[in-house]
Design an enzyme around this catalytic site. Sequence first.
Site, PDB file in Angstrom:
ATOM      1  N   ASP A   1      42.288  78.547  51.196  1.00  0.00           N
ATOM      2  CA  ASP A   1      42.727  79.816  51.778  1.00  0.00           C
ATOM      3  C   ASP A   1      41.539  80.680  52.170  1.00  0.00           C
ATOM      4  O   ASP A   1      40.650  80.956  51.361  1.00  0.00           O
ATOM      5  CB  ASP A   1      43.611  80.579  50.789  1.00  0.00           C
ATOM      6  CG  ASP A   1      45.002  79.986  50.684  1.00  0.00           C
ATOM      7  OD1 ASP A   1      45.688  79.912  51.718  1.00  0.00           O
ATOM      8  OD2 ASP A   1      45.394  79.582  49.571  1.00  0.00           O
TER       9      ASP A   1
ATOM     10  N   ASP B   1      36.765  75.362  49.957  1.00  0.00           N
ATOM     11  CA  ASP B   1      37.900  76.170  49.532  1.00  0.00           C
ATOM     12  C   ASP B   1      38.975  76.022  50.620  1.00  0.00           C
ATOM     13  O   ASP B   1      38.695  75.547  51.727  1.00  0.00           O
ATOM     14  CB  ASP B   1      37.451  77.628  49.383  1.00  0.00           C
ATOM     15  CG  ASP B   1      38.602  78.578  49.189  1.00  0.00           C
ATOM     16  OD1 ASP B   1      39.363  78.383  48.230  1.00  0.00           O
ATOM     17  OD2 ASP B   1      38.765  79.484  50.031  1.00  0.00           O
TER      18      ASP B   1
END
Length: 218
Positions: free
Chosen positions: A12, A10
């Site tokens: 953020d 991922d």
Amino acid sequence: MREFDLVVFDWDGTLMDSTAHIVNAIQQACRELALPVPGREAASHVIGLRLTEAMGQFCPGEHAGKLPALVDAFRRHYQADLDRVTLFDAARGTLDAIRAKGVFVAIATGSSRAGLERALAAAGIAELFDATRTVDECHSKPHPDMLLQLTDFFGVAAERAVMVGDTSHDLLMASHAGCHGVGISHGAHDCAELTRCQPRSIVHSLPELSSWLLPRLG
């Protein structure tokens, strides 16, 4: 013996230390439109979802008509001072060490394509990823589409891929795709929420991730 051939991150809250900035942008946008301002936990819970889906949770019912304006307001506040948002200190070293093992490295993010490209360019690490997927090409997390596209792209079996993320959305996506999941607790969702998704492991920093992951890459 190598356990994984593909490591997916991922963005953020996992590689980019952006959780507080996103939470602040959500709160500022809601305040601007005279909507109830969510606390940190509620605001951080939607990180990783498609933007319209995330913002929709803050203008339900009679406020639904404010959704387009809320999305626009969030984007404005998010772009303000964005240059102050940086990678976690160990991000580049972690990625370099994983790439040295000869496995594929990718990103699966709830960001837009344009947003991710801007962030990668600003961070100067675009070359460290073999492929990326965003909500502009895929269904939003926790739908497995991003991971299924990546495993298909690389010709890697789902059970040979691991997803590293800071939210339950990441870990549920991994589970739905038949991939392994590793939660990292320095981002949006706390350990209790990550634990409920039954990941292979939960780590608390990128150096701790390296300690867990590198021996499994052969």
